[in-house]
Design a protein around this motif. Structure first.
Motif: not given
Length: 327
Positions: A158-161, A261-271
């Motif tokens: 769940g990291l920030r980029p 909207e899908c963004t680079p933070y969407s990995f963190r939102h998934r977490y």
């Protein structure tokens, strides 16, 4: 001496990165210098200067922009803060007369704040299957493999980029543990231990690559080289422009179909999403939900910030507590 005050102010604010200085401070400060070094028609106080800079000053690459329009409230807010902080510094440390003290230091335009809230993007949480699809399509070249490793870490922890530049391994109980030493400017969280939330395949089992990420990092596997402060931008650029762009764009289209909207933070939102919605087994073997405090600590938030961003995930039980299940 306005020009000298600006030079001293920059020296005093060495904590501001060069990119942030150029994009969020210098544009409006150049407007101040423009008006205050004129031979005629200088503003006589902060209010007059504010109006000149924000509604008349021509800037941009070809001087095609006039002031900072209200339809870009976030940018205008950044410029206003930069304006206020500089004038406040001049009065406190450069002995400027009190007429230059910013009148708008604590000013908030309600319309702008409403626009910011209304225009704020709703973060799309990637699903585990989307992440699995993305990871499976990275080519074998060295650069792509570095980004693939980065994506795996972002999703599982769940990291920030930006936090990819701040990962360290510490040992406790004779086991390697992953820590993040990144601290946001407006956060009291200086560092945190990272805890994994596995990405599951269609059978509900963690993908094989979820299990050895810390070991791979400890063994020296390389992550992509990302300049300080540009994690999100570099990740987004890679996903859109490189060999997996079609997979990424198809996932973005799936998000758009849900008005998100899908963004680079969407990995963190998934977490965050699965932290709230996927129960875990406690010591007795019973399913239990994580508390907001636990999730906030894992993500490097205080509980209030976490709820502000992810309350919509916490309330996913609405279907259960109302009559929708029966319908």
């Amino acid at each position: 001496d306005w020009e000298r005050a600006l030079i001293n102010y920059r020296k005093d604010r060495e904590d501001i990165g060069e990119k942030t200085w150029k994009t969020k401070h210098l544009p409006v400060l150049e407007g101040i210098i423009f008006y205050m070094t004129k031979t005629k028609g200088k503003p006589d106080k902060s209010r007059t200067l504010f109006k000149k800079v924000f509604y008349e000053y021509k800037h941009g690459r070809n001087n095609q922009l006039v002031g900072w329009p209200s339809d870009k409230p976030t940018q205008k807010r950044h410029m206003r803060l930069a304006f206020n902080k500089f004038l406040d510094y001049c009065c406190q440390y450069e002995d400027f007369p009190s007429c230059w003290r910013p009148e708008y230091l604590n000013f908030k335009d309600k319309r702008e704040e409403e626009n910011i809230s209304r225009n704020k993007r709703i973060g799309y949480p990637l699903t585990d299957s989307q992440i699995g699809r993305l990871v499976d399509n990275f080519p074998e070249n060295p650069i792509a493999q570095k980004w693939k490793f980065a994506i795996q870490l972002l999703a599982v922890y769940g990291l920030r980029p930006e936090e990819l530049n701040h990962l360290v391994i510490r040992y406790g109980d004779n086991k390697p543990k992953l820590w993040c030493t990144y601290q946001k400017a407006n956060s009291r969280i200086k560092e945190r231990q990272l805890v994994p939330l596995m990405v599951l395949d269609i059978d509900g089992k963690p993908f094989d690559w979820c299990h050895n990420l810390v070991q791979r990092l400890g063994a020296g596997e390389q992550l992509p080289s990302i300049p300080k402060g540009q994690g999100g931008g570099y990740l987004g650029s890679y996903l859109r422009r490189r060999s997996i762009k079609n997979i990424w764009l198809s996932i973005c289209a799936e998000a758009e179909a849900e008005a998100q909207e899908c963004t680079p933070y969407s990995f963190r939102h998934r977490y965050a999403y699965y932290s709230y919605t996927r129960p875990f087994k406690n010591i007795e073997g019973n399913l239990e939900k994580r508390s907001t405090t636990e999730i906030a600590e894992a993500m490097g938030h205080d509980p209030e910030t976490n709820l502000k961003s992810y309350a919509r995930f916490k309330n996913r039980r609405l279907e259960e507590v109302y009559d929708l299940v029966e319908v």
